[in-house]
Design a protein around this motif. Structure first.
Motif, PDB file in Angstrom:
ATOM      1  N   GLN A 282      31.339  34.714  47.396  1.00  0.00           N
ATOM      2  CA  GLN A 282      32.314  33.624  47.483  1.00  0.00           C
ATOM      3  C   GLN A 282      33.646  34.036  46.853  1.00  0.00           C
ATOM      4  N   GLU A 283      33.600  34.658  45.677  1.00  0.00           N
ATOM      5  CA  GLU A 283      34.833  35.050  45.000  1.00  0.00           C
ATOM      6  C   GLU A 283      35.628  36.086  45.789  1.00  0.00           C
ATOM      7  N   GLU A 284      34.943  37.021  46.431  1.00  0.00           N
ATOM      8  CA  GLU A 284      35.638  38.119  47.085  1.00  0.00           C
ATOM      9  C   GLU A 284      35.983  37.866  48.548  1.00  0.00           C
ATOM     10  N   THR A 285      35.276  36.903  49.183  1.00  0.00           N
ATOM     11  CA  THR A 285      35.533  36.669  50.608  1.00  0.00           C
ATOM     12  C   THR A 285      35.869  35.219  50.941  1.00  0.00           C
TER      13      THR A 285
ATOM     14  N   PHE B 149      35.590  46.790  51.450  1.00  0.00           N
ATOM     15  CA  PHE B 149      36.868  46.694  50.757  1.00  0.00           C
ATOM     16  C   PHE B 149      37.237  48.072  50.215  1.00  0.00           C
ATOM     17  N   LEU B 150      38.492  48.463  50.401  1.00  0.00           N
ATOM     18  CA  LEU B 150      39.011  49.691  49.803  1.00  0.00           C
ATOM     19  C   LEU B 150      39.539  49.315  48.425  1.00  0.00           C
ATOM     20  N   THR B 151      38.938  49.890  47.384  1.00  0.00           N
ATOM     21  CA  THR B 151      39.320  49.530  46.023  1.00  0.00           C
ATOM     22  C   THR B 151      39.579  50.778  45.189  1.00  0.00           C
ATOM     23  N   THR B 152      40.460  50.624  44.235  1.00  0.00           N
ATOM     24  CA  THR B 152      40.747  51.697  43.299  1.00  0.00           C
ATOM     25  C   THR B 152      39.575  51.832  42.341  1.00  0.00           C
ATOM     26  N   ALA B 153      39.098  53.048  42.161  1.00  0.00           N
ATOM     27  CA  ALA B 153      37.973  53.302  41.260  1.00  0.00           C
ATOM     28  C   ALA B 153      38.430  53.266  39.807  1.00  0.00           C
TER      29      ALA B 153
ATOM     30  N   GLU C 201      41.389  42.282  40.559  1.00  0.00           N
ATOM     31  CA  GLU C 201      41.092  42.504  41.975  1.00  0.00           C
ATOM     32  C   GLU C 201      42.374  42.506  42.807  1.00  0.00           C
ATOM     33  N   ARG C 202      43.338  41.687  42.433  1.00  0.00           N
ATOM     34  CA  ARG C 202      44.607  41.640  43.173  1.00  0.00           C
ATOM     35  C   ARG C 202      45.352  42.974  43.091  1.00  0.00           C
TER      36      ARG C 202
ATOM     37  N   SER D  89      39.211  35.726  52.194  1.00  0.00           N
ATOM     38  CA  SER D  89      40.169  34.977  51.388  1.00  0.00           C
ATOM     39  C   SER D  89      40.275  35.618  50.009  1.00  0.00           C
ATOM     40  N   ASP D  90      41.487  35.685  49.474  1.00  0.00           N
ATOM     41  CA  ASP D  90      41.689  36.213  48.129  1.00  0.00           C
ATOM     42  C   ASP D  90      41.956  35.109  47.102  1.00  0.00           C
TER      43      ASP D  90
END
Length: 163
Positions: A69-72, A34-38, A123-124, A115-116
């Motif tokens: 589960q929460e992230e995928t 996942f590409l996420t903002t640090a 996270e959104r 799944s989001d």
């Protein structure tokens, strides 16, 4: 008082964050990232494996199962034993911890679109993209990854997985 940009705020009491992460491979030996903002005022983004913090009273394994589960959207109740652990110092200036300890687990699954549905509001905002990466793509990339040892960790995990 507003902190200066680029300078880490030092908490009065140093904080260590426990986390669990999952090296999630598909049957073509690609890894999901996942590409996420640090947590940094620079706005930098980096590629990470699924995972996150260990909640109070939770084991690393339980946190890995929950975070996956929460992230995928995937439920994999038995991720086995950790394949790697990592102690680190946090460099991000807006992080809520100074140091961390991460335990890494691994699983192989059919390729899917994460799944989001169970994502937090944060996270959104912070998750910018997801991608299945081949080892060759990871090794050739100049994009930032966490941990810095991710390419070697993925390589070693794939060697063991394919023996």
């Amino acid at each position: 008082m507003r902190p200066e940009l680029g300078k880490k705020l030092i908490a009065a009491t140093p904080t260590n964050r426990l986390s669990s992460r999952v090296l999630l491979f598909d049957w073509e030996d690609r890894i999901l990232l996942f590409l996420t903002t640090a947590p940094d005022t620079s706005g930098v983004a980096r590629w990470l494996t699924p995972g996150g913090g260990v909640d109070p009273g939770e084991s690393h394994h339980q946190a890995a199962v929950r975070e996956l589960q929460e992230e995928t959207g995937l439920v994999i109740p038995n991720l086995g034993e950790p394949v790697w652990s990592h102690d680190f110092v946090v460099a991000w200036d807006a992080a809520d911890h100074d140091t961390g300890h991460a335990e890494f687990y691994t699983a192989t699954v059919d390729t899917f679109v994460p799944s989001d549905l169970l994502w937090t509001d944060e996270e959104r905002v912070d998750v910018l993209a997801h991608r299945w990466w081949s080892l060759a793509e990871l090794a050739a990339s100049t994009e930032p990854f966490e941990p810095a040892e991710l390419v070697e960790l993925a390589r070693n995990t794939l060697v063991e997985k394919n023996q």
